[in-house]
Motif scaffolding. Structure first.
Motif, PDB file in Angstrom:
ATOM      1  N   TYR A  21      -5.435   3.597   4.745  1.00  0.00           N
ATOM      2  CA  TYR A  21      -4.513   4.214   5.450  1.00  0.00           C
ATOM      3  C   TYR A  21      -4.972   4.756   6.774  1.00  0.00           C
ATOM      4  CZ  TYR A  21      -1.497   4.727   1.551  1.00  0.00           C
ATOM      5  OH  TYR A  21      -0.602   4.172   0.624  1.00  0.00           O
ATOM      6  N   PRO A  41       2.733  -0.986   5.807  1.00  0.00           N
ATOM      7  CA  PRO A  41       3.752  -0.258   4.945  1.00  0.00           C
ATOM      8  C   PRO A  41       3.448   1.061   5.103  1.00  0.00           C
ATOM      9  CG  PRO A  41       2.585  -2.011   3.631  1.00  0.00           C
ATOM     10  CD  PRO A  41       1.986  -1.930   5.077  1.00  0.00           C
ATOM     11  N   GLU A  42       4.566   1.954   4.935  1.00  0.00           N
ATOM     12  CA  GLU A  42       4.738   3.353   4.938  1.00  0.00           C
ATOM     13  C   GLU A  42       4.005   3.799   6.226  1.00  0.00           C
ATOM     14  OE1 GLU A  42       2.139   3.910   1.796  1.00  0.00           O
ATOM     15  OE2 GLU A  42       3.613   3.257   0.292  1.00  0.00           O
ATOM     16  N   LEU A  43       3.890   3.233   7.440  1.00  0.00           N
ATOM     17  CA  LEU A  43       3.274   3.534   8.740  1.00  0.00           C
ATOM     18  C   LEU A  43       4.255   4.755   9.222  1.00  0.00           C
ATOM     19  CD1 LEU A  43       1.066   3.341  10.731  1.00  0.00           C
ATOM     20  CD2 LEU A  43       2.428   1.468  11.699  1.00  0.00           C
ATOM     21  N   HIS A  44       5.495   4.308   9.169  1.00  0.00           N
ATOM     22  CA  HIS A  44       6.386   5.749   9.924  1.00  0.00           C
ATOM     23  C   HIS A  44       7.002   6.471   8.786  1.00  0.00           C
ATOM     24  CE1 HIS A  44       5.738   3.576  13.614  1.00  0.00           C
ATOM     25  NE2 HIS A  44       5.769   2.527  13.150  1.00  0.00           N
ATOM     26  N   TRP A  45       6.480   6.620   7.464  1.00  0.00           N
ATOM     27  CA  TRP A  45       7.124   7.252   6.547  1.00  0.00           C
ATOM     28  C   TRP A  45       6.697   8.773   6.591  1.00  0.00           C
ATOM     29  CZ3 TRP A  45       5.246   7.413   0.869  1.00  0.00           C
ATOM     30  CH2 TRP A  45       6.142   7.915   0.055  1.00  0.00           C
ATOM     31  N   LEU A  95       6.524  10.962   4.587  1.00  0.00           N
ATOM     32  CA  LEU A  95       5.510  11.551   3.558  1.00  0.00           C
ATOM     33  C   LEU A  95       4.361  10.719   3.177  1.00  0.00           C
ATOM     34  CD1 LEU A  95       8.390  12.612   0.827  1.00  0.00           C
ATOM     35  CD2 LEU A  95       7.358  14.039   2.350  1.00  0.00           C
ATOM     36  N   GLY A  96       4.050  10.027   4.085  1.00  0.00           N
ATOM     37  CA  GLY A  96       2.943   9.112   4.122  1.00  0.00           C
ATOM     38  C   GLY A  96       1.554   9.737   4.052  1.00  0.00           C
ATOM     39  N   TYR A  97       1.516  10.885   4.897  1.00  0.00           N
ATOM     40  CA  TYR A  97       0.172  11.590   4.923  1.00  0.00           C
ATOM     41  C   TYR A  97      -0.006  12.331   3.738  1.00  0.00           C
ATOM     42  CZ  TYR A  97      -3.296  15.031   6.568  1.00  0.00           C
ATOM     43  OH  TYR A  97      -4.567  15.767   6.611  1.00  0.00           O
ATOM     44  N   TRP A 150       1.349  11.399   0.786  1.00  0.00           N
ATOM     45  CA  TRP A 150       1.178  10.535  -0.362  1.00  0.00           C
ATOM     46  C   TRP A 150      -0.190  10.106  -0.220  1.00  0.00           C
ATOM     47  CZ3 TRP A 150       2.798   8.016  -4.358  1.00  0.00           C
ATOM     48  CH2 TRP A 150       2.250   6.703  -4.688  1.00  0.00           C
ATOM     49  N   ALA A 151      -0.847   9.821   0.841  1.00  0.00           N
ATOM     50  CA  ALA A 151      -2.395   9.415   0.792  1.00  0.00           C
ATOM     51  C   ALA A 151      -3.268  10.446   0.282  1.00  0.00           C
ATOM     52  CB  ALA A 151      -2.595   8.882   2.227  1.00  0.00           C
TER      53      ALA A 151
END
Length: 351
Positions: A311, A319-323, A325-327, A329-330
């Motif tokens: 990530y 994928p999920e770069l601009h999501w 909740l990505g942070y 999620w990781a």
């Protein structure tokens, strides 16, 4: 001759800080018992009635004791008492192997008295040389030896029990050999304490160093005790004129004690080897546990770092770069993976 000398190279186990002057004491038996006498009187009796080569019967027994001999005392032994120069040289040089030598009119014995130095909790060895004739005893040693004073006191208290030098020699040798048993008990207690301490905390910088020190002392102890078996065997087999037949069983008993001491020293050395093996086994087990622990945490952190590395790659199309909740999620994936691995290693008792 320095105090507390040992047979091999290296520093002595027990030395006094300051040299002391030589001492000469003498005792003689007579119709009125045993009394301390001036050295000149003891020399007169030695030359006229008790010394080697005297054929006329004598009732007196003379005992001359020299402590911390120097060149003057060596000349006294060689020129006044006429002992063999080789025996006198052994007395002054020291570090002799326990032995018995036969000279015309007397025997020359070398053996060691031992004790535990209470200040340093270590073994101290004191070399003693004995010139033994039919009517005289001459002892030479570096330091004052308790067995000498004890036998002199017993001789003076009960002269009838010490009619000749054979009885005096038995009392002195028996006292020296009996002094080995407290030393054996001391080593046995030290080994038990070391075994418990090393198994509880196998510290290579502390316990192992003490064990090696005890091994060195036991090796030295055996080097001065084991040859004494030959010494007593020689006394029992040779035609010793002052050794009455009724004294043979008593000397045999002392010989048996020397054999027992030697066997117990060997048993302690085997126990010492077992302690070292136990230490190495405990240290190896502790190292294995440490390595497993480090490997488990390394795998946990490596898995989490692997997720973070994915990530953290700086690509425009991911994928999920601009999501939003990505942070979270990781972080959640890292915690789940790390927790799962932690539970796995915990069940396998790696952690």
């Amino acid at each position: 001759m320095p105090a507390g000398r040992e047979l091999g190279p290296g520093a002595p186990l027990d030395v006094d800080a300051l040299p002391l002057r030589a001492e000469v004491h003498a005792w003689a038996s007579g119709p009125k018992g045993v009394h301390a006498v001036p050295v000149d009187e003891a020399v007169r009796l030695f030359r006229e009635r008790c010394g080697p080569g005297r054929t006329e019967p004598a009732e007196e027994v003379v005992w001359i004791d020299l402590v911390r001999p120097e060149e003057a005392e060596a000349a006294f032994l060689r020129d006044t008492l006429h002992f063999h120069p080789l025996a006198v040289e052994d007395c002054i040089r020291g570090r002799q192997r326990p032995k018995v030598d036969r000279y015309p009119g007397y025997f020359f014995l070398v053996l060691y008295a031992t004790r535990i130095n209470p200040d340093r909790e270590r073994m101290a060895l004191n070399e003693i040389h004995i010139f033994l004739g039919e009517r005289f005893v001459v002892t030479v040693h570096d330091q004052k030896i308790g067995q000498v004073a004890e036998v002199v006191a017993r001789w003076r208290a009960a002269p009838g029990h010490f009619r000749d030098t054979g009885a005096i020699a038995h009392a002195l040798l028996d006292g020296i050999v009996d002094g080995y048993f407290p030393v054996l008990d001391h080593f046995s207690e030290r080994l038990e304490d070391m075994e418990e301490a090393m198994l509880a905390d196998p510290d290579p910088g502390g316990g192992l160093h003490d064990v090696l020190g005890v091994r060195r002392e036991l090796t030295l102890f055996r080097r001065v005790v084991a040859p004494q078996r030959e010494l007593f065997t020689s006394l029992l087999r040779r035609d010793v004129p002052f050794l009455r037949p009724e004294l043979i069983p008593y000397f045999q008993d002392v010989h048996d004690h020397v054999m027992r001491v030697t066997e117990e020293i060997d048993a302690l050395r085997e126990l010492l080897a077992a302690v070292v093996d136990a230490y190495l086994s405990a240290a190896s087990n502790r190292l294995n546990h440490t390595m497993r622990l480090m490997a488990a945490w390394s795998i946990i952190l490596m898995a989490m770092a692997w997720i973070a590395g994915i990530y953290g790659m700086n690509f425009d199309v991911m994928p999920e770069l601009h999501w939003p909740l990505g942070y979270a999620w990781a972080l959640g994936v890292m915690l789940v993976v790390g927790g799962g691995l932690f539970t796995y290693f915990r069940r396998r008792r790696w952690i």
